[in-house]
Design a protein around this motif. Structure first.
Motif, PDB file in Angstrom:
ATOM      1  N   GLY A  55     -48.962  42.269 -49.249  1.00  0.00           N
ATOM      2  CA  GLY A  55     -47.620  42.621 -49.669  1.00  0.00           C
ATOM      3  C   GLY A  55     -47.537  43.899 -50.475  1.00  0.00           C
ATOM      4  O   GLY A  55     -46.557  44.157 -51.167  1.00  0.00           O
ATOM      5  N   GLY A  56     -48.529  44.745 -50.394  1.00  0.00           N
ATOM      6  CA  GLY A  56     -48.487  45.983 -51.152  1.00  0.00           C
ATOM      7  C   GLY A  56     -49.053  47.141 -50.366  1.00  0.00           C
ATOM      8  O   GLY A  56     -49.675  46.971 -49.331  1.00  0.00           O
ATOM      9  N   ASN A  57     -48.837  48.345 -50.813  1.00  0.00           N
ATOM     10  CA  ASN A  57     -49.412  49.558 -50.213  1.00  0.00           C
ATOM     11  C   ASN A  57     -49.305  50.668 -51.257  1.00  0.00           C
ATOM     12  O   ASN A  57     -48.992  50.400 -52.417  1.00  0.00           O
ATOM     13  N   GLU A  58     -49.540  51.897 -50.858  1.00  0.00           N
ATOM     14  CA  GLU A  58     -49.556  52.975 -51.836  1.00  0.00           C
ATOM     15  C   GLU A  58     -48.199  53.136 -52.518  1.00  0.00           C
ATOM     16  O   GLU A  58     -48.128  53.421 -53.714  1.00  0.00           O
ATOM     17  N   GLN A  59     -47.102  52.944 -51.776  1.00  0.00           N
ATOM     18  CA  GLN A  59     -45.782  53.065 -52.389  1.00  0.00           C
ATOM     19  C   GLN A  59     -45.581  51.990 -53.450  1.00  0.00           C
ATOM     20  O   GLN A  59     -44.987  52.229 -54.500  1.00  0.00           O
ATOM     21  N   THR A  60     -46.063  50.779 -53.186  1.00  0.00           N
ATOM     22  CA  THR A  60     -45.992  49.711 -54.180  1.00  0.00           C
ATOM     23  C   THR A  60     -46.757  50.113 -55.431  1.00  0.00           C
ATOM     24  O   THR A  60     -46.312  49.897 -56.560  1.00  0.00           O
ATOM     25  N   TYR A  61     -47.929  50.716 -55.231  1.00  0.00           N
ATOM     26  CA  TYR A  61     -48.745  51.188 -56.355  1.00  0.00           C
ATOM     27  C   TYR A  61     -47.975  52.206 -57.191  1.00  0.00           C
ATOM     28  O   TYR A  61     -47.969  52.142 -58.428  1.00  0.00           O
ATOM     29  N   VAL A  70     -56.594  53.249 -60.461  1.00  0.00           N
ATOM     30  CA  VAL A  70     -56.589  54.186 -59.345  1.00  0.00           C
ATOM     31  C   VAL A  70     -56.420  53.389 -58.056  1.00  0.00           C
ATOM     32  O   VAL A  70     -56.772  52.211 -57.982  1.00  0.00           O
ATOM     33  N   TYR A  71     -55.862  54.056 -57.042  1.00  0.00           N
ATOM     34  CA  TYR A  71     -55.538  53.365 -55.795  1.00  0.00           C
ATOM     35  C   TYR A  71     -56.521  53.718 -54.683  1.00  0.00           C
ATOM     36  O   TYR A  71     -56.941  54.863 -54.536  1.00  0.00           O
ATOM     37  N   VAL A 168     -52.232  57.981 -60.626  1.00  0.00           N
ATOM     38  CA  VAL A 168     -53.348  58.320 -61.501  1.00  0.00           C
ATOM     39  C   VAL A 168     -54.406  58.997 -60.623  1.00  0.00           C
ATOM     40  O   VAL A 168     -54.941  58.382 -59.705  1.00  0.00           O
ATOM     41  N   LYS A 169     -54.663  60.244 -60.894  1.00  0.00           N
ATOM     42  CA  LYS A 169     -55.631  60.995 -60.096  1.00  0.00           C
ATOM     43  C   LYS A 169     -56.998  60.929 -60.764  1.00  0.00           C
ATOM     44  O   LYS A 169     -57.192  61.462 -61.867  1.00  0.00           O
ATOM     45  N   PRO A 170     -57.968  60.296 -60.120  1.00  0.00           N
ATOM     46  CA  PRO A 170     -59.287  60.155 -60.751  1.00  0.00           C
ATOM     47  C   PRO A 170     -60.063  61.465 -60.771  1.00  0.00           C
ATOM     48  O   PRO A 170     -59.836  62.357 -59.949  1.00  0.00           O
ATOM     49  N   ILE A 171     -60.959  61.556 -61.701  1.00  0.00           N
ATOM     50  CA  ILE A 171     -61.883  62.689 -61.772  1.00  0.00           C
ATOM     51  C   ILE A 171     -63.153  62.283 -61.035  1.00  0.00           C
ATOM     52  O   ILE A 171     -63.829  61.332 -61.431  1.00  0.00           O
ATOM     53  N   PRO A 172     -63.500  62.948 -59.927  1.00  0.00           N
ATOM     54  CA  PRO A 172     -64.668  62.536 -59.126  1.00  0.00           C
ATOM     55  C   PRO A 172     -65.952  62.490 -59.933  1.00  0.00           C
ATOM     56  O   PRO A 172     -66.164  63.291 -60.843  1.00  0.00           O
TER      57      PRO A 172
END
Length: 313
Positions: A55-61, A70-71, A168-172
């Motif tokens: 019931g979720g996806n990136e838009q839900t996130y 992070v997604y 939230v953009k992770p730092i690699p």
């Protein structure tokens, strides 16, 4: 619902802190209260893998997630699972997994906490499959949020914990792998196990186990001869997002005729439900000889040389 907005520079400082949170023993399950306290702490990465099945996806996130989470799109073919020879649940190349995980801001000192929507056993199984992947790659610093996002936001009541919107953009980081082949069962190994009567556990619904229904990814109805059935819906309370206790699981395994110790191979159709069964055995019941057959019935049923057992023709 409370919304928490965390500036990106604050998140970066948190992630880059030299303090590794995962110095203490890591439990296989954490509570909503635990993750509310620790999700933004140094050394912790909360991984949102909600997907369409749950019931979720990136838009839900983007509309709301646990702070600092992070997604990663679990449902996207080729990321956490890969279609090989018609079997969609296979392990991707290790180099690709290494890149995927490092790109999520995870290294080998990170405590990763995985969560899904928490709406059903099937949904929790996707978290279990990601959890298994980390273990297979040799990383023990991983947990699942018991109850998933539904438990965290206390759906239907005033939320107890804050959420964050946006990306939230992770730092690699650099993630190193130390593969544990003993956690993975191949088709050949399953065939040997079948002939030597090693416990095989089919974690599909009983209708598929008995041969009443055929999953779209399978070519033949039925199960691997001699397999025991522990349906995925048995493993969580009322087929929801909260895991059964070890005491409850022990009773259910006894009814199903499955030992709680010794070599055991879990399978389903694409090794998602089976990952839930593996998690219940390996982590909750402490059977460190449990394995996952990632090919499962989608692979087994494609090989005409391999037998299929049907209780209903």
């Amino acid at each position: 619902m409370k919304t928490l907005v965390i500036p990106m520079f604050s998140l970066a400082a948190t992630l880059l802190s030299g303090t590794a949170f995962a110095a203490k023993p890591v439990p296989p399950l954490v509570s909503p209260g635990w993750i509310a306290t620790h999700s933004c702490k140094p050394g912790v990465v909360t991984l949102d893998v909600r997907n369409p099945i749950g019931g979720g996806n990136e838009q839900t996130y983007l509309r709301g997630h646990i702070p600092c989470a992070v997604y990663s799109d679990y449902a996207q073919n080729g990321l956490w699972r890969q279609d090989i020879g018609g079997a969609p649940g296979m392990v991707p190349p290790i180099s690709e997994l290494r890149t995927l995980i490092g790109g999520l801001g995870i290294d080998n000192r990170t405590h990763v906490v995985i969560y899904t929507a928490g709406t059903s056993a099937t949904d929790m199984a996707s978290a279990a499959r990601v959890f298994w992947t980390f273990k297979y790659l040799g990383d023990n610093n991983v947990s699942i949020l018991n109850g998933g996002y539904a438990a965290y936001i206390a759906r239907g009541r005033t939320p107890l914990y804050p959420v964050q919107t946006g990306l939230v953009k992770p730092i690699p980081k650099t993630f190193k792998t130390h593969v544990k082949p003993r956690l993975l069962a191949t088709e050949a190994e399953v065939e040997r196990a079948m002939r030597s009567h090693v416990p095989l556990v089919d974690n599909r619904p009983s209708s598929q186990y008995l041969g009443v229904n055929l999953a779209p990814v399978d070519k033949r109805r039925g199960t691997i001869p001699g397999a025991h059935n522990v349906p995925e819906s048995w493993l969580t309370i009322n087929d929801g997002g909260v895991f059964r206790t070890p005491a409850e699981l022990t009773k259910f395994y006894k009814v199903a005729g499955v030992p709680i110790a010794g070599t055991e191979i879990n399978f389903c159709n694409t090794a998602q439900w089976a990952a839930l069964g593996w998690f219940a055995s390996y982590e909750l019941l402490g059977n460190k000889k449990a394995k996952l057959y990632t090919g499962s019935m989608s692979q087994w049923s494609r090989n005409p040389a391999l037998p299929i057992e049907k209780q209903i023709n």
